[in-house]
Every structure is written in structure tokens, then in C-alpha cells.
Design an enzyme around this catalytic site. Structure first.
Site, PDB file in Angstrom:
ATOM      1  N   VAL A  97       7.673  -1.590  -4.366  1.00  0.00           N
ATOM      2  CA  VAL A  97       6.225  -1.804  -4.338  1.00  0.00           C
ATOM      3  C   VAL A  97       5.787  -2.722  -5.471  1.00  0.00           C
ATOM      4  O   VAL A  97       4.821  -3.482  -5.330  1.00  0.00           O
ATOM      5  CB  VAL A  97       5.461  -0.463  -4.375  1.00  0.00           C
ATOM      6  CG1 VAL A  97       5.543   0.192  -5.756  1.00  0.00           C
ATOM      7  CG2 VAL A  97       4.011  -0.648  -3.951  1.00  0.00           C
ATOM      8  N   ASP A 179       3.120   6.775  -3.039  1.00  0.00           N
ATOM      9  CA  ASP A 179       3.572   8.091  -3.492  1.00  0.00           C
ATOM     10  C   ASP A 179       4.974   8.009  -4.054  1.00  0.00           C
ATOM     11  O   ASP A 179       5.763   7.146  -3.695  1.00  0.00           O
ATOM     12  CB  ASP A 179       3.583   9.070  -2.311  1.00  0.00           C
ATOM     13  CG  ASP A 179       4.602   8.661  -1.257  1.00  0.00           C
ATOM     14  OD1 ASP A 179       5.759   9.114  -1.340  1.00  0.00           O
ATOM     15  OD2 ASP A 179       4.260   7.866  -0.363  1.00  0.00           O
ATOM     16  N   GLY A 321       8.323   4.813   1.324  1.00  0.00           N
ATOM     17  CA  GLY A 321       7.176   5.317   0.587  1.00  0.00           C
ATOM     18  C   GLY A 321       6.726   4.306  -0.444  1.00  0.00           C
ATOM     19  O   GLY A 321       6.878   3.093  -0.260  1.00  0.00           O
ATOM     20  N   GLU A 322       6.127   4.801  -1.521  1.00  0.00           N
ATOM     21  CA  GLU A 322       5.633   3.967  -2.626  1.00  0.00           C
ATOM     22  C   GLU A 322       4.412   3.134  -2.253  1.00  0.00           C
ATOM     23  O   GLU A 322       3.863   2.441  -3.096  1.00  0.00           O
ATOM     24  CB  GLU A 322       6.711   2.995  -3.145  1.00  0.00           C
ATOM     25  CG  GLU A 322       8.007   3.610  -3.570  1.00  0.00           C
ATOM     26  CD  GLU A 322       9.023   2.563  -4.010  1.00  0.00           C
ATOM     27  OE1 GLU A 322       8.687   1.352  -4.033  1.00  0.00           O
ATOM     28  OE2 GLU A 322      10.151   2.947  -4.344  1.00  0.00           O
ATOM     29  N   GLY A 323       4.005   3.144  -0.981  1.00  0.00           N
ATOM     30  CA  GLY A 323       2.988   2.206  -0.517  1.00  0.00           C
ATOM     31  C   GLY A 323       3.599   0.907  -0.040  1.00  0.00           C
ATOM     32  O   GLY A 323       2.876  -0.040   0.315  1.00  0.00           O
TER      33      GLY A 323
END
Length: 357
Positions: A97, A179, A321-323
Site C-alpha cells: 500500500v 487494515d 488487505g492494507e487498502g
């Protein structure tokens, strides 16, 4: 008593701008509908932003991190120490990200919502990790298979943490919530099961690399937790409090606050999807503000997307995840806006329109 801000209505979309955007799409030098979802994305942004020329230039990404007591039940293939180690990687620019945010020229905030180690203690020499906002609510949640994951007061702090991140953000066209948290696919699956009244087998998946035996163990832990909390799961806030994580609750609060402040949200994958589900059920006026970046490879994400009647922009088998998936979709949203704003109309280009009759 839930805080009143959660239920305040989101800003309404502009029907006038939506209609004008569709009229412009019909006048551009292409067959109607030829650009598919790029057309509808531009129209949706025009209506939400109350602009004839929608934009996706200014992007803010907030990544919330927290640990989960349920990790002690062997539901993750990774040790809990990875949560803070990854926060250091985010801040140093080495995570996916971080790289995507740099490529997009997006602003990025990394927030410790409740890691076990704590980002102050985890920094070199006991100092804070540079670039990480220390907003730790507690040293992780409790093991939700035997206790409520968090107290009511902790839930309110986590929801407000998400709201405050939106309020701190620079003026943005798009907000993305990311997240990080070992075992958070277990918490997200449990929350979604409680809200949707679904069997854990429908939403449990490999997460960050569980084998078949690990997925079965995760499913059993979630089923036992749902049984343990039976009678207490009356609404989405109860699901977050009893089964969620601080980062999932923070994402929920952030999505609600973004909609209330007129900022379109690009929702990431499974974890963010569970938070979006909770946000839309807590405050239904939020739903029009949610755009969905991608379809996660985590199997339970399909259940969440179906429940929200959501059509993601990308389907690339992502499950990080992580955006990261939402951030990757920004490129398409920018292209959608550029096409809408800059293509010539039939009249401008002197091109004959479609035959009538």
C-alpha cells in the site's frame, strides 16, 4: 447509548448532477454504454461530489492496525509479532500500500489502533516508530471465543478513531481505509456471520495462508464464538463489540464519517468489506458513498458483496488487505473521470450520431 454521530445522515447525492452526467455520457463519441462500468463510476462520482466534472485526484489512505486475542486459538499462519513489524514496513515505504500510495501521489496515514507490542515500545530504542500515529486503545482485543472482544467504551473509542482519521485527512476526493492485524480475517468473518446470519463455513477462508486443517479450525472457533455470544448479537454494534477488532471498528467509523462529510469511499477487500457491511447496517445512508475496489480471493468476500449489492471494479485474485486493492482501483476511477470530462461529444467532434427510427 450509541453516540448520535453514527446515525447522522450522510450527505445526499445530487440527482441533478447524476442526470446531467448520464446526458453527457449519451452525447460522447461512443455507443451508449460502450465504456460499461467506467461510465457508471463517473456518473456516481458526479452525483456524490455535486460536480459536472467528477474527479479522483486527491486520495487519502488511512491504514488501521490492531491485534486480536483470538489469535491464541491458532487461527492464523503468522505470529502476532508481524502486526507491528508490518507497521514499521508501512512507515518505511516498503509495503504494497505504501508503494501504491506513492505511485498515486496519495496521502497515507498509518494508525496503531491496538497492537499488543505497541508502536512506541517497538521503535528503535523504545521510541515511537516514525510515521505511525499512536492511538492504541488497548493491547489487542480479548479472545472473542470466550469473552467479548472489547468493552462498550472501547468500541466507541475505536469508532471515533476512524471518524477522527477522516477529519484529520486533507481535503480528499476519495477515502480508502486499510487494515493490518494478524487473525483479522477471523474477526471479520465472525462479524459478517453475525450480521448476515450465515454459517461460518460460508465466510471462513485461508486468510494469510492457512491450510485446509487451519481453515477448519478457524471455522470451528467462529462457530463456538457465535454460540457463546448467542443472545447478545442484536445489531451490528453488538457484532463489532463481541467479535470484532479495533481496526475493523475504526474502519466502520471512518466509512460513516466519510459519507457524512461528502467524501466517496473506495472499499478494499474482505476486512474492509466487513466494516462496510457494519457501517451500512448501522447507517443505511452511507451505502451510496461506498464504491468497491475489488473482489477479494478470500471466499467470504462474495457473501458480503452480495449482501451489499456491490459490483467491484477489479477482480484480480487479490487478498492482501492494507487498502491495496482499493488503491489499485483508483487508476480506473481516474480514467473514468478523465473519459467523462475530456472526451468529445458528437457535436464537438462533428461526428454523426446514431440513426433514429
Amino acid at each position: 447509548m450509541p453516540p448520535r454521530w453514527l446515525e447522522a445522515a450522510a450527505k445526499p447525492a445530487s440527482a441533478a448532477h447524476r442526470n446531467a452526467a448520464w446526458r453527457r455520457q449519451a452525447a460522447l463519441t461512443k455507443p451508449a454504454g460502450a465504456l460499461g462500468d467506467l461510465e457508471s463510476a463517473a456518473v456516481q462520482l458526479a452525483a456524490l461530489q455535486h460536480r459536472h466534472r467528477p474527479r479522483a485526484d486527491r486520495v487519502h489512505i488511512a491504514v488501521f492496525a490492531a491485534d486480536h486475542g483470538v489469535a491464541a486459538r491458532g487461527v492464523s499462519a503468522w505470529p502476532q509479532s508481524v502486526t507491528v513489524e508490518m507497521l514499521r514496513n508501512f512507515a518505511a515505504g516498503g509495503a504494497a500500500v505504501s508503494v501504491i500510495a506513492d505511485a498515486l501521489d496519495a496521502t497515507l496515514e498509518i494508525i496503531d489502533a491496538g497492537t499488543v507490542a505497541g508502536t512506541v515500545a517497538a521503535g528503535a530504542g523504545g521510541t515511537a516508530i516514525p510515521g505511525v500515529t499512536d492511538a492504541r486503545i488497548a493491547a489487542g482485543t480479548r479472545d472473542f471465543s470466550v469473552a467479548e472482544a472489547m468493552t462498550a467504551a472501547q468500541l466507541q473509542r475505536a469508532l471515533a478513531l476512524g471518524r477522527d482519521a477522516v477529519m484529520r485527512a486533507p481535503a480528499a476526493d476519495l477515502f480508502i481505509g486499510g487494515d493490518m492485524g494478524i487473525a483479522n480475517t477471523t474477526a471479520a468473518a465472525a462479524v459478517a456471520c453475525a450480521i448476515l446470519h450465515r454459517d461460518p463455513a460460508d465466510l471462513s477462508g485461508p486468510g494469510a495462508g492457512l491450510d485446509a486443517a487451519g481453515v477448519a479450525r478457524k471455522t470451528a472457533v467462529i462457530a463456538a464464538a457465535l454460540d457463546h455470544h448467542r443472545g447478545r448479537l442484536h445489531d451490528p454494534r453488538d457484532a463489532l463489540r463481541c467479535l470484532g477488532g479495533f481496526e475493523i471498528a475504526a474502519l466502520t467509523g471512518a466509512f460513516i464519517a466519510a459519507a457524512q462529510n461528502g467524501i466517496a469511499v473506495v472499499v478494499d477487500g474482505f476486512i474492509a468489506g466487513a466494516a462496510a457491511l457494519a457501517a451500512a447496517r448501522i447507517n443505511p445512508t452511507v451505502r451510496p458513498w461506498l464504491l468497491f475496489g475489488h473482489r477479494s480471493a478470500e471466499p467470504g468476500h462474495a457473501c458480503i458483496l452480495d449482501a451489499l449489492e456491490a459490483k467491484p471494479l477489479l477482480d484480480l485474485g487479490l487478498r492482501l488487505g492494507e487498502g491495496s486493492g482499493a488503491a489499485a482501483a483508483v487508476c480506473l476511477l481516474r480514467l473514468a473521470c478523465r473519459l467523462h470530462n475530456d472526451m468529445a461529444t458528437f457535436v464537438d467532434a462533428g461526428v454523426s450520431g446514431k440513426h433514429r427510427g
